[in-house]
Design a protein around this motif. Structure first.
Motif, PDB file in Angstrom:
ATOM      1  N   ARG A 109       6.289  -1.843   0.361  1.00 53.54           N
ATOM      2  CA  ARG A 109       6.960  -0.888   1.247  1.00 53.54           C
ATOM      3  C   ARG A 109       6.638   0.570   0.924  1.00 53.54           C
ATOM      4  O   ARG A 109       6.297   1.349   1.813  1.00 53.54           O
ATOM      5  CB  ARG A 109       8.468  -1.120   1.245  1.00 53.54           C
ATOM      6  CG  ARG A 109       9.130  -0.493   2.470  1.00 53.54           C
ATOM      7  CD  ARG A 109      10.483  -1.101   2.777  1.00 53.54           C
ATOM      8  NE  ARG A 109      10.940  -0.691   4.106  1.00 53.54           N
ATOM      9  CZ  ARG A 109      10.578  -1.274   5.228  1.00 53.54           C
ATOM     10  NH1 ARG A 109       9.767  -2.314   5.196  1.00 53.54           N
ATOM     11  NH2 ARG A 109      11.015  -0.838   6.400  1.00 53.54           N
ATOM     12  N   GLU A 110       6.761   0.966  -0.306  1.00 50.69           N
ATOM     13  CA  GLU A 110       6.493   2.364  -0.655  1.00 50.69           C
ATOM     14  C   GLU A 110       5.047   2.748  -0.349  1.00 50.69           C
ATOM     15  O   GLU A 110       4.776   3.849   0.151  1.00 50.69           O
ATOM     16  CB  GLU A 110       6.817   2.622  -2.123  1.00 50.69           C
ATOM     17  CG  GLU A 110       8.307   2.713  -2.416  1.00 50.69           C
ATOM     18  CD  GLU A 110       8.994   3.812  -1.615  1.00 50.69           C
ATOM     19  OE1 GLU A 110       8.419   4.911  -1.497  1.00 50.69           O
ATOM     20  OE2 GLU A 110      10.094   3.561  -1.079  1.00 50.69           O
ATOM     21  N   LYS A 111       4.122   1.854  -0.630  1.00 51.48           N
ATOM     22  CA  LYS A 111       2.710   2.136  -0.359  1.00 51.48           C
ATOM     23  C   LYS A 111       2.473   2.369   1.127  1.00 51.48           C
ATOM     24  O   LYS A 111       1.692   3.251   1.517  1.00 51.48           O
ATOM     25  CB  LYS A 111       1.834   0.984  -0.851  1.00 51.48           C
ATOM     26  CG  LYS A 111       1.844   0.780  -2.349  1.00 51.48           C
ATOM     27  CD  LYS A 111       0.998  -0.428  -2.734  1.00 51.48           C
ATOM     28  CE  LYS A 111       1.040  -0.689  -4.229  1.00 51.48           C
ATOM     29  NZ  LYS A 111       0.255  -1.885  -4.620  1.00 51.48           N
ATOM     30  N   GLU A 114       4.120   5.689   2.466  1.00 50.97           N
ATOM     31  CA  GLU A 114       3.352   6.870   2.055  1.00 50.97           C
ATOM     32  C   GLU A 114       2.217   7.192   3.024  1.00 50.97           C
ATOM     33  O   GLU A 114       1.661   8.301   2.988  1.00 50.97           O
ATOM     34  CB  GLU A 114       2.768   6.664   0.651  1.00 50.97           C
ATOM     35  CG  GLU A 114       3.813   6.685  -0.459  1.00 50.97           C
ATOM     36  CD  GLU A 114       3.234   6.282  -1.803  1.00 50.97           C
ATOM     37  OE1 GLU A 114       2.029   5.912  -1.838  1.00 50.97           O
ATOM     38  OE2 GLU A 114       3.968   6.333  -2.803  1.00 50.97           O
ATOM     39  N   TYR A 132      18.092  -0.319   1.967  1.00 52.58           N
ATOM     40  CA  TYR A 132      16.860   0.258   1.413  1.00 52.58           C
ATOM     41  C   TYR A 132      16.704   1.722   1.818  1.00 52.58           C
ATOM     42  O   TYR A 132      16.443   2.585   0.967  1.00 52.58           O
ATOM     43  CB  TYR A 132      15.654  -0.540   1.882  1.00 52.58           C
ATOM     44  CG  TYR A 132      14.341  -0.082   1.280  1.00 52.58           C
ATOM     45  CD1 TYR A 132      13.842  -0.678   0.125  1.00 52.58           C
ATOM     46  CD2 TYR A 132      13.608   0.956   1.859  1.00 52.58           C
ATOM     47  CE1 TYR A 132      12.643  -0.244  -0.426  1.00 52.58           C
ATOM     48  CE2 TYR A 132      12.415   1.390   1.314  1.00 52.58           C
ATOM     49  CZ  TYR A 132      11.941   0.781   0.170  1.00 52.58           C
ATOM     50  OH  TYR A 132      10.753   1.221  -0.386  1.00 52.58           O
ATOM     51  N   HIS A 133      16.851   2.004   3.095  1.00 51.44           N
ATOM     52  CA  HIS A 133      16.573   3.347   3.605  1.00 51.44           C
ATOM     53  C   HIS A 133      17.747   4.313   3.453  1.00 51.44           C
ATOM     54  O   HIS A 133      17.557   5.524   3.548  1.00 51.44           O
ATOM     55  CB  HIS A 133      16.150   3.258   5.074  1.00 51.44           C
ATOM     56  CG  HIS A 133      14.762   2.721   5.253  1.00 51.44           C
ATOM     57  ND1 HIS A 133      13.641   3.516   5.272  1.00 51.44           N
ATOM     58  CD2 HIS A 133      14.316   1.448   5.408  1.00 51.44           C
ATOM     59  CE1 HIS A 133      12.570   2.774   5.437  1.00 51.44           C
ATOM     60  NE2 HIS A 133      12.947   1.519   5.521  1.00 51.44           N
TER      61      HIS A 133
END
Length: 208
Positions: A109-111, A114, A132-133
């Motif tokens: 998710r983070e990748k 970004e 999460y958000h």
């Protein structure tokens, strides 16, 4: 350094949850770095698992109605990204679909987040995406949606558009009278009208 295309290929070939997915591996997502709207959902359902098209079901019909967009605009990956918390169908439990597999968000998710360079609005659908958000939020789903202006205009928490939520929508009529018109206006502000009608893309299972 990973390019966006390479990262997307890796996500689509992911099998980290294969042993936990009785219906097989089939990551379903839609993303492009130029997208202005992100739909952060939960996980594909059975129908979406079969077609490989995100929100290709009754939930998608309602979500598109909420947003006031056609299928052509909805499936334009350069305008709208769709990243569920789990990219593969988790299967069915006693009371409905199982929760998204947690490994997915941890790995990717983070990748993926970004990659966005022009993101203006994130639609956060359901409690797993909201956890999460909106990590500091401790309210219930209903309370979170009622407090939507606390996050506006960058983030909008939404209930799931599934037909299973018809009772919730009837009990919370304020949602469709207060929130939906603001959502539609915001979508029209962000997305230019386009004559082209991109076709939703079907993705093959990583294991064939």
């Amino acid at each position: 350094m990973n390019t966006f295309a390479t990262l997307l290929e890796e996500v689509r070939a992911c099998t980290i949850c294969a042993s936990q997915l009785s219906h097989g591996v089939r990551p379903v997502l839609q993303i492009h770095p130029s997208a202005k709207i992100l739909i952060a959902g939960q996980a594909p359902g059975r129908v979406v698992h079969e077609t490989g098209i995100p929100f290709d079901d009754a939930s998608g019909n309602r979500l598109r109605e909420w947003m006031g967009v056609s299928k052509g605009r909805f499936y334009d990956e350069k305008q709208i990204a769709i990243l569920p918390m789990g990219f593969c169908y988790p299967g069915t439990g006693k009371t409905g679909d199982l929760p998204p597999r947690p490994e997915c968000a941890i790995a990717w998710r983070e990748k993926l987040l970004e990659q966005f360079s022009q993101l203006e609005l994130t639609l956060v659908i359901g409690k797993y995406a909201q956890s999460y958000h909106l990590p500091k939020n401790k309210l219930s789903l209903t309370e979170t949606v009622k407090a939507w202006q606390d996050h506006w205009p960058k983030i909008l928490p939404l209930p799931h558009p599934s037909p299973r939520n018809n009772i919730w929508l009837k009990r919370n009529s304020w949602f469709e009278t207060e929130v939906i018109p603001r959502l539609r206006n915001r979508v029209n502000e962000l997305l230019p009208q386009s004559k082209s009608k991109p076709k939703p893309q079907r993705w093959q299972q990583a294991n064939g």
